[in-house]
Design a protein around this motif. Structure first.
Motif, PDB file in Angstrom:
ATOM      1  N   LYS A   1      50.335  35.379  51.363  1.00 46.20           N
ATOM      2  CA  LYS A   1      49.193  34.480  51.052  1.00 46.20           C
ATOM      3  C   LYS A   1      48.390  34.469  51.781  1.00 46.20           C
ATOM      4  CE  LYS A   1      52.214  30.838  53.869  1.00 46.20           C
ATOM      5  NZ  LYS A   1      52.809  29.750  53.491  1.00 46.20           N
ATOM      6  N   THR A   2      47.325  33.496  51.351  1.00 44.52           N
ATOM      7  CA  THR A   2      46.113  33.214  52.508  1.00 44.52           C
ATOM      8  C   THR A   2      46.388  32.414  53.519  1.00 44.52           C
ATOM      9  OG1 THR A   2      44.760  34.242  50.535  1.00 44.52           O
ATOM     10  CG2 THR A   2      43.926  33.453  52.370  1.00 44.52           C
ATOM     11  N   ARG A   3      46.782  32.932  54.950  1.00 47.06           N
ATOM     12  CA  ARG A   3      46.037  31.445  55.897  1.00 47.06           C
ATOM     13  C   ARG A   3      44.578  31.317  56.778  1.00 47.06           C
ATOM     14  NH1 ARG A   3      51.752  32.279  57.206  1.00 47.06           N
ATOM     15  NH2 ARG A   3      52.423  34.468  56.455  1.00 47.06           N
ATOM     16  N   ASP A   4      43.905  31.699  55.713  1.00 49.55           N
ATOM     17  CA  ASP A   4      42.728  31.264  56.684  1.00 49.55           C
ATOM     18  C   ASP A   4      42.787  29.413  55.625  1.00 49.55           C
ATOM     19  OD1 ASP A   4      40.103  31.266  57.986  1.00 49.55           O
ATOM     20  OD2 ASP A   4      39.681  30.699  55.524  1.00 49.55           O
ATOM     21  N   ILE A   5      42.609  29.167  56.135  1.00 46.93           N
ATOM     22  CA  ILE A   5      42.127  26.899  55.941  1.00 46.93           C
ATOM     23  C   ILE A   5      41.348  26.635  55.201  1.00 46.93           C
ATOM     24  CG2 ILE A   5      42.351  24.325  56.864  1.00 46.93           C
ATOM     25  CD1 ILE A   5      43.843  25.128  59.326  1.00 46.93           C
ATOM     26  N   GLN A   6      40.448  27.528  55.280  1.00 50.80           N
ATOM     27  CA  GLN A   6      39.009  27.675  54.792  1.00 50.80           C
ATOM     28  C   GLN A   6      39.043  27.644  53.513  1.00 50.80           C
ATOM     29  OE1 GLN A   6      35.768  27.650  56.175  1.00 50.80           O
ATOM     30  NE2 GLN A   6      33.790  28.035  54.830  1.00 50.80           N
ATOM     31  N   ALA A   7      39.693  29.412  53.148  1.00 52.08           N
ATOM     32  CA  ALA A   7      39.819  30.363  52.348  1.00 52.08           C
ATOM     33  C   ALA A   7      40.986  29.604  51.302  1.00 52.08           C
ATOM     34  CB  ALA A   7      40.263  31.616  52.564  1.00 52.08           C
ATOM     35  N   ARG A   8      42.484  28.960  51.816  1.00 49.98           N
ATOM     36  CA  ARG A   8      42.788  27.924  51.162  1.00 49.98           C
ATOM     37  C   ARG A   8      42.107  27.366  50.109  1.00 49.98           C
ATOM     38  NH1 ARG A   8      48.395  29.810  51.527  1.00 49.98           N
ATOM     39  NH2 ARG A   8      48.860  27.202  50.096  1.00 49.98           N
ATOM     40  N   GLN A   9      41.477  26.575  51.192  1.00 52.87           N
ATOM     41  CA  GLN A   9      40.800  25.033  50.544  1.00 52.87           C
ATOM     42  C   GLN A   9      40.352  25.361  49.206  1.00 52.87           C
ATOM     43  OE1 GLN A   9      41.311  21.728  51.486  1.00 52.87           O
ATOM     44  NE2 GLN A   9      39.981  21.315  49.273  1.00 52.87           N
ATOM     45  N   LEU A  10      39.444  26.587  49.567  1.00 47.46           N
ATOM     46  CA  LEU A  10      38.297  27.081  47.772  1.00 47.46           C
ATOM     47  C   LEU A  10      39.121  27.389  46.770  1.00 47.46           C
ATOM     48  CD1 LEU A  10      35.898  28.710  49.808  1.00 47.46           C
ATOM     49  CD2 LEU A  10      35.195  26.998  48.564  1.00 47.46           C
ATOM     50  N   LEU A  11      40.656  27.891  46.900  1.00 48.74           N
ATOM     51  CA  LEU A  11      41.435  28.680  46.798  1.00 48.74           C
ATOM     52  C   LEU A  11      42.250  27.240  46.399  1.00 48.74           C
ATOM     53  CD1 LEU A  11      43.194  31.794  48.278  1.00 48.74           C
ATOM     54  CD2 LEU A  11      42.046  31.997  46.123  1.00 48.74           C
ATOM     55  N   GLY A  12      42.687  25.946  46.267  1.00 52.64           N
ATOM     56  CA  GLY A  12      43.232  25.223  46.082  1.00 52.64           C
ATOM     57  C   GLY A  12      42.528  24.080  44.696  1.00 52.64           C
ATOM     58  N   ASP A  13      41.104  25.018  45.016  1.00 53.01           N
ATOM     59  CA  ASP A  13      40.130  23.199  44.711  1.00 53.01           C
ATOM     60  C   ASP A  13      39.760  24.503  43.481  1.00 53.01           C
ATOM     61  OD1 ASP A  13      39.400  21.840  46.276  1.00 53.01           O
ATOM     62  OD2 ASP A  13      37.440  22.805  46.951  1.00 53.01           O
ATOM     63  N   ILE A  14      39.924  25.673  43.536  1.00 53.06           N
ATOM     64  CA  ILE A  14      39.597  26.763  42.235  1.00 53.06           C
ATOM     65  C   ILE A  14      40.849  26.436  41.381  1.00 53.06           C
ATOM     66  CG2 ILE A  14      39.758  29.092  41.269  1.00 53.06           C
ATOM     67  CD1 ILE A  14      38.163  29.470  43.024  1.00 53.06           C
ATOM     68  N   GLN A  15      42.286  26.034  41.962  1.00 51.63           N
ATOM     69  CA  GLN A  15      43.450  26.497  40.703  1.00 51.63           C
ATOM     70  C   GLN A  15      43.299  24.594  40.269  1.00 51.63           C
ATOM     71  OE1 GLN A  15      47.013  25.532  43.009  1.00 51.63           O
ATOM     72  NE2 GLN A  15      47.719  27.453  41.848  1.00 51.63           N
ATOM     73  N   GLN A  16      42.877  23.407  41.414  1.00 50.08           N
ATOM     74  CA  GLN A  16      42.973  22.488  40.620  1.00 50.08           C
ATOM     75  C   GLN A  16      42.041  22.516  39.769  1.00 50.08           C
ATOM     76  OE1 GLN A  16      42.129  19.059  43.286  1.00 50.08           O
ATOM     77  NE2 GLN A  16      41.737  17.072  42.035  1.00 50.08           N
ATOM     78  N   ASP A  17      40.698  22.796  39.435  1.00 50.16           N
ATOM     79  CA  ASP A  17      39.214  22.516  38.360  1.00 50.16           C
ATOM     80  C   ASP A  17      40.464  23.466  37.427  1.00 50.16           C
ATOM     81  OD1 ASP A  17      38.176  20.948  39.989  1.00 50.16           O
ATOM     82  OD2 ASP A  17      36.791  22.580  40.943  1.00 50.16           O
ATOM     83  N   TRP A  18      40.931  24.642  37.636  1.00 48.79           N
ATOM     84  CA  TRP A  18      41.296  25.723  36.550  1.00 48.79           C
ATOM     85  C   TRP A  18      42.126  25.036  35.862  1.00 48.79           C
ATOM     86  CZ3 TRP A  18      39.890  29.572  34.015  1.00 48.79           C
ATOM     87  CH2 TRP A  18      40.936  30.449  33.096  1.00 48.79           C
ATOM     88  N   GLY A  19      43.303  24.005  36.739  1.00 47.00           N
ATOM     89  CA  GLY A  19      44.483  23.319  35.339  1.00 47.00           C
ATOM     90  C   GLY A  19      43.852  22.671  34.254  1.00 47.00           C
ATOM     91  N   GLN A  20      42.561  21.497  35.546  1.00 43.95           N
ATOM     92  CA  GLN A  20      41.956  20.474  34.439  1.00 43.95           C
ATOM     93  C   GLN A  20      41.462  21.472  32.861  1.00 43.95           C
ATOM     94  OE1 GLN A  20      38.902  18.306  37.265  1.00 43.95           O
ATOM     95  NE2 GLN A  20      40.860  17.426  38.288  1.00 43.95           N
ATOM     96  N   ILE A  21      41.621  22.507  33.087  1.00 42.42           N
ATOM     97  CA  ILE A  21      40.389  23.073  31.500  1.00 42.42           C
ATOM     98  C   ILE A  21      41.517  23.944  31.643  1.00 42.42           C
ATOM     99  CG2 ILE A  21      39.501  25.592  32.931  1.00 42.42           C
ATOM    100  CD1 ILE A  21      37.351  22.506  30.818  1.00 42.42           C
TER     101      ILE A  21
END
Length: 218
Positions: A152-172
């Protein structure tokens, strides 16, 4: 009496000749040299092993970084590919047209629409599987289609970006599901396609940021 006893012991003790003492000293010198050699050799071997281990770990880390960067770049490409595949579905307005085109372009019993849907579902599955693997760790597929296991990605900023992508993907995702079950050319299909195109454009920009972040921390 003590002095006499000591004198008797000295009389019975074998005399140490200069030759014996010389050989004894030579043996001790050889033994010392061998001991020193083994100490130096062991230390050198240990340093070589440590250096080899550090080099291996460094190369493995660089390979992992390059793999993650490539996978993040593929995510961006998959978003664009999914959009093109969805647009491709809209170009065939009904199943009759799909079958007519299929009879001309292929001898398979599978209609062109089924082929397009299969390719689209494969792209969707790969995108979602890789997104989950990058965020949580797990299995996905390399650019050569080989199964791989990611940490799993451990970098905080990269995880934030991945979380945003996952959230937006779930909406679409519901709009994508609608496109998979709705007849092309209808109002619902057109509206859903517009939403997906806009969302995937934004997701592509987020994926660009993710690739840049992975490159920065590599």
């Amino acid at each position: 009496m003590v002095e006499k006893a000591l004198q008797r012991i000295e009389d019975f003790a074998p005399a140490q000749s200069p030759l014996c003492l010389s050989r004894y000293n030579d043996c001790m010198s050889v033994h010392s040299l061998k001991s020193a050699f083994w100490v130096i050799f062991s230390a050198f071997a240990g340093l070589v092993l440590l250096a080899s281990g550090a080099t291996f770990l460094s190369l493995n880390a660089h390979q992992q970084d390059a793999l993650v960067i490539n996978l993040a770049g593929r995510q961006r490409m998959l978003l664009q590919q999914i959009t093109r595949q969805l647009i491709g579905l809209s170009l065939l307005p009904d199943e009759t047209a799909f079958l007519q085109v299929s009879q001309v372009t292929t001898t398979s019993d599978t209609s062109l629409r089924d082929q397009q849907l299969a390719e689209l579902l494969e792209s969707l599955q790969l995108f979602e599987q890789t997104l989950a693997a990058l965020l949580y760790g797990g299995q996905t597929y390399s650019l050569d289609a080989d199964p791989i296991l990611l940490m799993k990605t451990r970098d905080i900023q990269a995880r934030q970006l991945l979380g945003d992508i996952q959230q937006d993907w779930g909406q679409i995702r519901p709009s994508i599901n609608l496109l998979l079950t709705t007849q092309p050319g209808t109002t619902d299909f057109t509206a859903a396609l517009d939403r997906v195109q806009q969302a995937t454009f934004e997701l592509t920009e987020q994926s660009d940021d993710l690739v840049l972040r992975f490159e920065q921390i590599a």
